[in-house]
Design a protein around this motif. Structure first.
Motif, PDB file in Angstrom:
ATOM      1  N   PRO A   1       0.123  -4.608   3.433  1.00 21.20           N
ATOM      2  CA  PRO A   1       0.005  -3.556   4.221  1.00 21.20           C
ATOM      3  C   PRO A   1       1.281  -2.577   4.105  1.00 21.20           C
ATOM      4  O   PRO A   1       2.478  -2.997   3.522  1.00 21.20           O
ATOM      5  CB  PRO A   1       0.098  -3.855   5.611  1.00 21.20           C
TER       6      PRO A   1
ATOM      7  N   ILE B   1     -10.157  -0.813  -2.037  1.00 21.50           N
ATOM      8  CA  ILE B   1      -9.435  -1.951  -1.813  1.00 21.50           C
ATOM      9  C   ILE B   1      -8.520  -2.081  -0.635  1.00 21.50           C
ATOM     10  O   ILE B   1      -7.748  -1.073   0.084  1.00 21.50           O
ATOM     11  CB  ILE B   1      -8.369  -2.422  -2.849  1.00 21.50           C
ATOM     12  N   GLN B   2      -8.928  -3.238   0.426  1.00 16.87           N
ATOM     13  CA  GLN B   2      -8.121  -3.356   1.758  1.00 16.87           C
ATOM     14  C   GLN B   2      -6.858  -4.132   1.510  1.00 16.87           C
ATOM     15  O   GLN B   2      -6.683  -4.742   0.735  1.00 16.87           O
ATOM     16  CB  GLN B   2      -9.126  -3.919   2.455  1.00 16.87           C
ATOM     17  N   ASP B   3      -6.087  -3.741   2.747  1.00 19.89           N
ATOM     18  CA  ASP B   3      -5.019  -4.592   2.691  1.00 19.89           C
ATOM     19  C   ASP B   3      -5.256  -6.295   2.911  1.00 19.89           C
ATOM     20  O   ASP B   3      -6.334  -6.645   3.354  1.00 19.89           O
ATOM     21  CB  ASP B   3      -4.113  -4.586   4.020  1.00 19.89           C
ATOM     22  N   HIS B   4      -4.342  -7.208   2.100  1.00 24.29           N
ATOM     23  CA  HIS B   4      -4.383  -8.512   2.102  1.00 24.29           C
ATOM     24  C   HIS B   4      -5.676  -8.816   0.825  1.00 24.29           C
ATOM     25  O   HIS B   4      -5.710 -10.103   0.607  1.00 24.29           O
ATOM     26  CB  HIS B   4      -4.871  -9.108   3.353  1.00 24.29           C
ATOM     27  N   ASP B   5      -6.175  -7.859   0.282  1.00 26.22           N
ATOM     28  CA  ASP B   5      -7.034  -8.264  -0.928  1.00 26.22           C
ATOM     29  C   ASP B   5      -6.186  -8.584  -1.965  1.00 26.22           C
ATOM     30  O   ASP B   5      -5.318  -7.990  -2.278  1.00 26.22           O
ATOM     31  CB  ASP B   5      -8.254  -7.102  -1.180  1.00 26.22           C
TER      32      ASP B   5
ATOM     33  N   PRO C   1     -10.819 -11.426  -0.841  1.00 29.69           N
ATOM     34  CA  PRO C   1     -10.437 -11.002   0.289  1.00 29.69           C
ATOM     35  C   PRO C   1      -9.687 -12.163   1.055  1.00 29.69           C
ATOM     36  O   PRO C   1      -9.719 -13.352   0.566  1.00 29.69           O
ATOM     37  CB  PRO C   1     -11.825 -10.789   1.213  1.00 29.69           C
TER      38      PRO C   1
ATOM     39  N   LYS D   1      -5.795   5.661   2.006  1.00 29.55           N
ATOM     40  CA  LYS D   1      -6.729   5.096   2.536  1.00 29.55           C
ATOM     41  C   LYS D   1      -7.822   4.795   1.436  1.00 29.55           C
ATOM     42  O   LYS D   1      -8.686   3.952   1.862  1.00 29.55           O
ATOM     43  CB  LYS D   1      -7.470   6.128   3.546  1.00 29.55           C
TER      44      LYS D   1
ATOM     45  N   SER E   1     -18.380  -9.299   4.248  1.00 32.11           N
ATOM     46  CA  SER E   1     -17.689  -7.918   4.279  1.00 32.11           C
ATOM     47  C   SER E   1     -18.058  -6.984   3.038  1.00 32.11           C
ATOM     48  O   SER E   1     -18.596  -7.412   1.981  1.00 32.11           O
ATOM     49  CB  SER E   1     -16.197  -8.059   4.328  1.00 32.11           C
TER      50      SER E   1
ATOM     51  N   ARG F   1       0.748  -1.179   0.002  1.00 32.94           N
ATOM     52  CA  ARG F   1       0.087   0.101  -0.010  1.00 32.94           C
ATOM     53  C   ARG F   1       0.951   1.327  -0.013  1.00 32.94           C
ATOM     54  O   ARG F   1       1.840   1.261   0.846  1.00 32.94           O
ATOM     55  CB  ARG F   1      -0.901  -0.172   1.197  1.00 32.94           C
TER      56      ARG F   1
ATOM     57  N   ARG G   1     -16.817  -3.597   0.636  1.00 36.94           N
ATOM     58  CA  ARG G   1     -15.676  -2.718   0.169  1.00 36.94           C
ATOM     59  C   ARG G   1     -16.027  -1.292  -0.541  1.00 36.94           C
ATOM     60  O   ARG G   1     -16.958  -1.326  -1.244  1.00 36.94           O
ATOM     61  CB  ARG G   1     -15.049  -3.464  -1.089  1.00 36.94           C
ATOM     62  N   LYS G   2     -15.453  -0.266   0.139  1.00 38.32           N
ATOM     63  CA  LYS G   2     -15.581   0.910  -0.731  1.00 38.32           C
ATOM     64  C   LYS G   2     -14.395   1.113  -1.687  1.00 38.32           C
ATOM     65  O   LYS G   2     -14.498   1.746  -2.685  1.00 38.32           O
ATOM     66  CB  LYS G   2     -15.562   2.017   0.399  1.00 38.32           C
TER      67      LYS G   2
END
Length: 423
Positions: A421, A391-395, A313, A202, A386, A183, A388-389
């Protein structure tokens, strides 16, 4: 018709009906095995074809190539030979792997040296990219972004329907599928009345794009016309042109994106040639206002390529969040290349030019999370429950593309990238 495109051809290599890689595809890439160095390969079904081995064994006689063109870690030496040479090479591969031809298939010792199981090889970056240009050529995407950040009445800026808008991106951070990214970090300005802050992005986003790779162009000072463009484009791949939306919002005025785009762009490892994509040409949209003469084109120059994006995810299954198509482009590759060179800019072998995010009219075809979640106001539901807005960590984000016509499916495989991350 290009001989290798004949829809009736069958290979003596077994090919699943849903494979992206029938004998009519024959893409090019760079691979290595545990026992060997990087070299040029092609693919049929689940078999990777070792072109260096084919050369050493004498199957490329009378073709304008040397062993150094195949015993290498980039496709550039092969592309340096030009379009007629790569067309000949693909036709030779088509002949060798046609089930009607036994020159290779009857020699088990040679077959063992030439074919590798795809799950036993590592696919590498296929091209040494010298320069990278990112266009902004999907009207759907440009309209959505303009609506989100300005207003629907002024979604498209005044120049958008007159020129294929583009900017010079960062070539060094273009990476192959399966290489994870961290990230990115940078400045953001969450509140207009406060100073900027520094930290991990973010609002990390994917951008669904296609990219094309060039042969050597003309000398500095000369232009490539839309009619000539097809002779200077080698092939295409899928690109995930990652974007840090919050970093970009703060930095892009007045010169455009910088750190928000230069941290990574991921591509699929197989370059599908324009020869293989010839049967999938289609008409483009009516361009209104009428384009200036140097951007006019005669024959169909858009391509019908089905595209999809999935999010996986960590420790969960994939959710498909986008189904789009490359035919939604307003500006085509011929126009992009003609515009890129009309000022005399010289392109070089291995230059990469991306489409910009590809979005259609329907929400399901939007090619970024910015659009799909409508700037975070409409989160997407994943199969694991879950949301998602962005992309998150570990996606892991996976993009795929393929064409269908005359009973033949030609695909690009996939580009898959996991987000780690920030440090």
């Amino acid at each position: 018709m290009i001989k290798a495109n004949d829809p009736s051809l069958k290979s003596w290599i077994e090919v699943d009906a849903n494979s992206d890689f029938p004998i009519q595809n024959l893409p090019f890439g760079i691979f290595k095995t545990k026992q060997g160095a990087a070299r040029v390969g092609s693919r049929i079904g689940d078999k990777v074809i070792d072109l260096n081995a084919l050369y050493v064994l004498g199957y490329f006689k009378n073709l304008p190539f040397a062993q150094a063109d195949f015993q290498t870690d980039a496709l550039n030496p092969l592309m340096k030979k030009g379009k007629s040479a790569t067309t000949e090479l693909r036709n030779r591969l088509s002949k060798l792997f046609n089930k009607e031809n036994t020159d290779l298939s009857n020699n088990a010792h040679h077959v063992d040296q030439v074919l590798h199981d795809v799950d036993k090889v590592e696919m590498l970056m296929p091209v040494q990219v010298g320069d990278y240009t990112d266009f902004y050529s999907s009207e759907g995407h440009a309209t959505n972004v303009g609506t989100l950040f300005r207003d629907p009445a002024n979604a498209l800026l005044p120049n958008w329907k007159w020129i294929p808008v583009g900017y010079h991106g960062r070539a060094s951070s273009i990476i192959p599928s399966e290489q994870a990214i961290k990230r990115p970090k940078g400045q953001q300005k969450p509140n207009e009345d406060q100073d900027p802050v520094f930290g991990p992005c973010k609002l990390l986003d994917f951008e669904l794009e296609m990219a094309f790779i060039t042969y050597d162009g003309k000398p500095l000072g000369e232009s490539i016309s839309t009619d000539e463009a097809k002779d200077y484009i080698f092939g295409m791949c899928i690109m995930n042109d990652w974007s840090a939306r919050d970093i970009q919002k703060w930095e892009y005025v007045p010169l455009g994106p910088f750190l928000a785009k230069s941290f990574a762009s991921s591509i699929s490892p197989w370059i599908v040639t324009m020869d293989a994509l010839e049967p999938f040409k289609t008409k483009g949209p009516v361009q209104d206002p009428k384009v200036l003469p140097y951007l006019e084109y005669k024959e169909d120059a858009h391509y019908d390529i089905n595209l999809e994006v999935g999010i996986i995810p960590e420790k969960s299954e994939e959710t498909i969040v986008c189904k789009s198509n490359y035919k939604y482009m307003y500006w085509n590759m011929s126009q992009q290349l003609a515009h890129h060179t009309v000022n005399g800019c010289n392109i070089r072998c291995g230059d990469m030019m991306a489409s910009g995010t590809i979005s259609g009219e329907e929400k399901s075809s939007f090619g970024s999370m910015l659009e799909l979640s409508w700037r975070g106001t409409q989160p997407l539901k994943m199969k694991d429950g879950s949301e998602r807005k962005f992309i998150q960590d570990h996606d892991t984000v996976v993009m795929r593309g393929h064409c269908n016509a005359n009973g033949v499916r030609i695909g690009f495989g996939e580009v898959s990238t996991k987000v780690l991350p920030a440090d």
